[in-house]
Design a protein around this motif. Sequence first.
Motif, PDB file in Angstrom:
ATOM      1  N   PRO A  36       0.809  -1.234   0.000  1.00 33.48           N
ATOM      2  CA  PRO A  36       0.000   0.000   0.000  1.00 33.48           C
ATOM      3  C   PRO A  36       0.838   1.279   0.000  1.00 33.48           C
ATOM      4  CG  PRO A  36      -0.958  -1.605   1.482  1.00 33.48           C
ATOM      5  CD  PRO A  36       0.359  -2.164   1.050  1.00 33.48           C
ATOM      6  N   ASN A  37       1.891   1.326   0.789  1.00 29.19           N
ATOM      7  CA  ASN A  37       2.699   2.550   0.827  1.00 29.19           C
ATOM      8  C   ASN A  37       3.729   2.597  -0.291  1.00 29.19           C
ATOM      9  OD1 ASN A  37       1.367   3.772   3.007  1.00 29.19           O
ATOM     10  ND2 ASN A  37       2.483   2.502   4.464  1.00 29.19           N
ATOM     11  N   ALA A  38       4.120   1.448  -0.810  1.00 28.87           N
ATOM     12  CA  ALA A  38       4.947   1.451  -2.021  1.00 28.87           C
ATOM     13  C   ALA A  38       4.145   2.039  -3.180  1.00 28.87           C
ATOM     14  CB  ALA A  38       5.416   0.043  -2.345  1.00 28.87           C
ATOM     15  N   ARG A  39       2.845   1.746  -3.210  1.00 23.92           N
ATOM     16  CA  ARG A  39       1.974   2.351  -4.238  1.00 23.92           C
ATOM     17  C   ARG A  39       1.958   3.873  -4.087  1.00 23.92           C
ATOM     18  NH1 ARG A  39      -2.065  -2.040  -2.917  1.00 23.92           N
ATOM     19  NH2 ARG A  39      -1.934  -3.565  -4.615  1.00 23.92           N
ATOM     20  N   LYS A  40       1.930   4.363  -2.849  1.00 31.65           N
ATOM     21  CA  LYS A  40       1.941   5.815  -2.651  1.00 31.65           C
ATOM     22  C   LYS A  40       3.208   6.423  -3.256  1.00 31.65           C
ATOM     23  CE  LYS A  40      -0.916   6.068   1.528  1.00 31.65           C
ATOM     24  NZ  LYS A  40      -1.002   6.499   2.947  1.00 31.65           N
ATOM     25  N   VAL A  41       4.334   5.765  -3.072  1.00 32.95           N
ATOM     26  CA  VAL A  41       5.597   6.280  -3.617  1.00 32.95           C
ATOM     27  C   VAL A  41       5.541   6.333  -5.135  1.00 32.95           C
ATOM     28  CG1 VAL A  41       8.065   5.840  -3.874  1.00 32.95           C
ATOM     29  CG2 VAL A  41       6.963   5.487  -1.661  1.00 32.95           C
ATOM     30  N   VAL A  42       5.193   5.225  -5.737  1.00 31.98           N
ATOM     31  CA  VAL A  42       5.262   5.100  -7.196  1.00 31.98           C
ATOM     32  C   VAL A  42       4.110   5.815  -7.894  1.00 31.98           C
ATOM     33  CG1 VAL A  42       5.240   3.464  -9.119  1.00 31.98           C
ATOM     34  CG2 VAL A  42       6.516   2.931  -7.026  1.00 31.98           C
ATOM     35  N   GLN A  43       2.893   5.578  -7.419  1.00 31.33           N
ATOM     36  CA  GLN A  43       1.710   6.030  -8.153  1.00 31.33           C
ATOM     37  C   GLN A  43       1.232   7.417  -7.738  1.00 31.33           C
ATOM     38  OE1 GLN A  43      -1.176   2.838  -7.702  1.00 31.33           O
ATOM     39  NE2 GLN A  43       0.310   1.278  -8.275  1.00 31.33           N
ATOM     40  N   LEU A  44       1.170   7.682  -6.417  1.00 32.45           N
ATOM     41  CA  LEU A  44       0.700   8.991  -5.955  1.00 32.45           C
ATOM     42  C   LEU A  44       1.796  10.042  -6.042  1.00 32.45           C
ATOM     43  CD1 LEU A  44      -1.393  10.838  -4.552  1.00 32.45           C
ATOM     44  CD2 LEU A  44      -0.497  10.001  -2.356  1.00 32.45           C
ATOM     45  N   SER A  51      11.688  14.729  -3.889  1.00 35.31           N
ATOM     46  CA  SER A  51      10.688  14.217  -2.959  1.00 35.31           C
ATOM     47  C   SER A  51      11.449  13.272  -2.046  1.00 35.31           C
ATOM     48  CB  SER A  51       9.586  13.453  -3.689  1.00 35.31           C
ATOM     49  OG  SER A  51       8.907  12.583  -2.799  1.00 35.31           O
ATOM     50  N   ALA A  52      11.097  13.269  -0.779  1.00 38.73           N
ATOM     51  CA  ALA A  52      11.710  12.332   0.156  1.00 38.73           C
ATOM     52  C   ALA A  52      10.630  11.479   0.818  1.00 38.73           C
ATOM     53  CB  ALA A  52      12.541  13.072   1.205  1.00 38.73           C
ATOM     54  N   GLY A  53       9.669  11.065   0.016  1.00 36.60           N
ATOM     55  CA  GLY A  53       8.602  10.231   0.550  1.00 36.60           C
ATOM     56  C   GLY A  53       7.782  10.986   1.575  1.00 36.60           C
ATOM     57  N   TYR A  54       7.656  10.402   2.763  1.00 34.58           N
ATOM     58  CA  TYR A  54       6.846  11.045   3.798  1.00 34.58           C
ATOM     59  C   TYR A  54       7.636  12.068   4.609  1.00 34.58           C
ATOM     60  CZ  TYR A  54       8.982   7.768   7.165  1.00 34.58           C
ATOM     61  OH  TYR A  54       9.870   7.048   7.938  1.00 34.58           O
ATOM     62  N   CYS A  55       8.877  12.310   4.241  1.00 36.34           N
ATOM     63  CA  CYS A  55       9.674  13.353   4.908  1.00 36.34           C
ATOM     64  C   CYS A  55       9.258  14.699   4.312  1.00 36.34           C
ATOM     65  CB  CYS A  55      11.164  13.109   4.704  1.00 36.34           C
ATOM     66  SG  CYS A  55      12.219  14.243   5.637  1.00 36.34           S
ATOM     67  N   LEU A  56       8.413  15.411   5.035  1.00 31.93           N
ATOM     68  CA  LEU A  56       7.803  16.635   4.533  1.00 31.93           C
ATOM     69  C   LEU A  56       8.352  17.835   5.282  1.00 31.93           C
ATOM     70  CD1 LEU A  56       4.104  15.349   4.409  1.00 31.93           C
ATOM     71  CD2 LEU A  56       5.909  15.086   2.689  1.00 31.93           C
ATOM     72  N   GLY A  59       4.670   7.620   9.261  1.00 30.42           N
ATOM     73  CA  GLY A  59       4.680   8.816   8.427  1.00 30.42           C
ATOM     74  C   GLY A  59       3.955   8.650   7.108  1.00 30.42           C
ATOM     75  N   TRP A  60       3.855   7.417   6.601  1.00 33.52           N
ATOM     76  CA  TRP A  60       3.169   7.186   5.327  1.00 33.52           C
ATOM     77  C   TRP A  60       1.669   7.434   5.424  1.00 33.52           C
ATOM     78  CZ3 TRP A  60       6.144   7.236   1.376  1.00 33.52           C
ATOM     79  CH2 TRP A  60       7.407   6.638   1.391  1.00 33.52           C
ATOM     80  N   SER A  61       1.124   7.450   6.639  1.00 30.20           N
ATOM     81  CA  SER A  61      -0.328   7.604   6.796  1.00 30.20           C
ATOM     82  C   SER A  61      -0.789   9.060   6.707  1.00 30.20           C
ATOM     83  CB  SER A  61      -0.787   6.999   8.126  1.00 30.20           C
ATOM     84  OG  SER A  61      -0.211   7.690   9.223  1.00 30.20           O
ATOM     85  N   VAL A  62       0.132   9.997   6.521  1.00 35.07           N
ATOM     86  CA  VAL A  62      -0.237  11.400   6.394  1.00 35.07           C
ATOM     87  C   VAL A  62      -1.117  11.616   5.160  1.00 35.07           C
ATOM     88  CG1 VAL A  62       1.776  12.061   5.003  1.00 35.07           C
ATOM     89  CG2 VAL A  62       0.678  13.752   6.469  1.00 35.07           C
ATOM     90  N   ASP A  63      -1.987  12.592   5.230  1.00 33.92           N
ATOM     91  CA  ASP A  63      -2.778  12.992   4.070  1.00 33.92           C
ATOM     92  C   ASP A  63      -1.921  13.984   3.273  1.00 33.92           C
ATOM     93  OD1 ASP A  63      -4.512  14.222   2.251  1.00 33.92           O
ATOM     94  OD2 ASP A  63      -6.242  14.002   3.569  1.00 33.92           O
ATOM     95  N   PHE A  64      -1.246  13.490   2.269  1.00 35.00           N
ATOM     96  CA  PHE A  64      -0.301  14.310   1.510  1.00 35.00           C
ATOM     97  C   PHE A  64      -0.966  15.540   0.898  1.00 35.00           C
ATOM     98  CE2 PHE A  64       1.993  10.273   1.627  1.00 35.00           C
ATOM     99  CZ  PHE A  64       3.297  10.684   1.853  1.00 35.00           C
ATOM    100  N   GLU A  65      -2.166  15.382   0.395  1.00 33.36           N
ATOM    101  CA  GLU A  65      -2.847  16.506  -0.250  1.00 33.36           C
ATOM    102  C   GLU A  65      -3.198  17.591   0.759  1.00 33.36           C
ATOM    103  OE1 GLU A  65      -3.200  17.223  -3.232  1.00 33.36           O
ATOM    104  OE2 GLU A  65      -3.157  15.402  -4.453  1.00 33.36           O
ATOM    105  N   THR A  66      -3.579  17.207   1.967  1.00 34.40           N
ATOM    106  CA  THR A  66      -3.994  18.187   2.976  1.00 34.40           C
ATOM    107  C   THR A  66      -2.832  19.057   3.434  1.00 34.40           C
ATOM    108  OG1 THR A  66      -5.827  16.814   3.761  1.00 34.40           O
ATOM    109  CG2 THR A  66      -4.974  18.475   5.288  1.00 34.40           C
ATOM    110  N   ASN A  89       5.235  16.945   8.914  1.00 35.51           N
ATOM    111  CA  ASN A  89       4.415  15.735   8.843  1.00 35.51           C
ATOM    112  C   ASN A  89       3.865  15.439  10.235  1.00 35.51           C
ATOM    113  OD1 ASN A  89       3.330  13.129   8.727  1.00 35.51           O
ATOM    114  ND2 ASN A  89       4.787  12.464   7.175  1.00 35.51           N
ATOM    115  N   PRO A  90       2.570  15.663  10.459  1.00 31.58           N
ATOM    116  CA  PRO A  90       1.999  15.483  11.796  1.00 31.58           C
ATOM    117  C   PRO A  90       1.926  14.030  12.250  1.00 31.58           C
ATOM    118  CG  PRO A  90       0.265  15.954  10.214  1.00 31.58           C
ATOM    119  CD  PRO A  90       1.566  16.140   9.488  1.00 31.58           C
ATOM    120  N   MET A  91       2.194  13.087  11.353  1.00 30.14           N
ATOM    121  CA  MET A  91       2.129  11.682  11.721  1.00 30.14           C
ATOM    122  C   MET A  91       3.476  11.137  12.184  1.00 30.14           C
ATOM    123  SD  MET A  91      -0.997  11.364  11.267  1.00 30.14           S
ATOM    124  CE  MET A  91      -1.086   9.652  11.754  1.00 30.14           C
TER     125      MET A  91
END
Length: 323
Positions: A9-17, A179-184, A122-129, A260-262
């Motif tokens: 699921p989170n690998a999909r976030k990296v590649v697809q989202l 981009s550093a993934g969930y490192c925001l 950290g992957w559970s963050v709402d990136f768009e928000t 990243n609040p998560m």
Amino acid sequence: MIPTLLKLPNARKVVQLLGGCEPETELLILYDAMTAGNVEALMIAATEVGASPVTMQMMPSTFHGTELPKSVAAAMAASQLVIGATVRNIAHTDARRGAQAKGAKVIVLPESDDERFFLAKGWSVDFETVRQQIDTLAQALTEASTARVTSDLGTDVTMSIAGRTGRSLNGFANSVDISAGYCLEASLAPVEGTANGRIVVNASIPGVALIKDAPVEIEFRDGFAVSIRGGAEARQFRELLEGFNDPNVYNLGELGIGMNPMCTLDGTMLSDESVWGGFQLALGTSAYIGGTCKAAAHYDTVLTNAALELDGRLVFAGNRLLI
């Protein structure tokens, strides 16, 4: 062993989202022997959208920011999307900058050797928000001329940021910055030679240690750290920097705020550097993030419960974004 299915699921976030991978995307997945266990999930996520990813394995780098082999740099420059799932950070390298100059989008995933890497909170963050908040602070950094960071523990450092462009590391890959993934974070490179004052690092020095013994106190004079004092972590950090035998590793190379609040402080680079309200004041190279200093390394320090003023205006205090 963590099953690939749980990583997917989170690998999909990296590649697809975040990567925006499509069927025609020329994707390079760069990894090393220590991160090989996390490559399969990225491959599956890419093939799900019809892409034909290429993988390339290299030897693990010795330090974060060590320059990559020419063959690796060439492969990166020939790709449209690069995912660097490596144990050391490839962000501060000529290879990364060269690839983006050719139009490649680059996602760096340092310390992705942990088999639980894709299970991090950290992957559970709402990136768009959070994207808009990060963009807003980055724009404020761009528009300001001076920055001051203070804390109740004694941090008080000022620097010029005139003419420097704020970086919005909101996770979404692009050809301008990483981009550093969930490192925001929102960050920039201060003007070299202008930082003066003192920082008291109470949280982490990613890639070195969490601060457990005593805060690390670093004094800056005309842009460079002139003393590093404290307990065991200060000694470890001081000895690491001395080992590079490069005076530029003491340059104040980055000012940033994690967003990243998560994320929590857990000793990993991506999480510690992106804890919401965690202030990053990095030593070393700034040339790859809008500055001019090249050094043998780039190491962040992270302090919490601090405040940021831009041109005398309070814009972040504790955990509150005020703009």
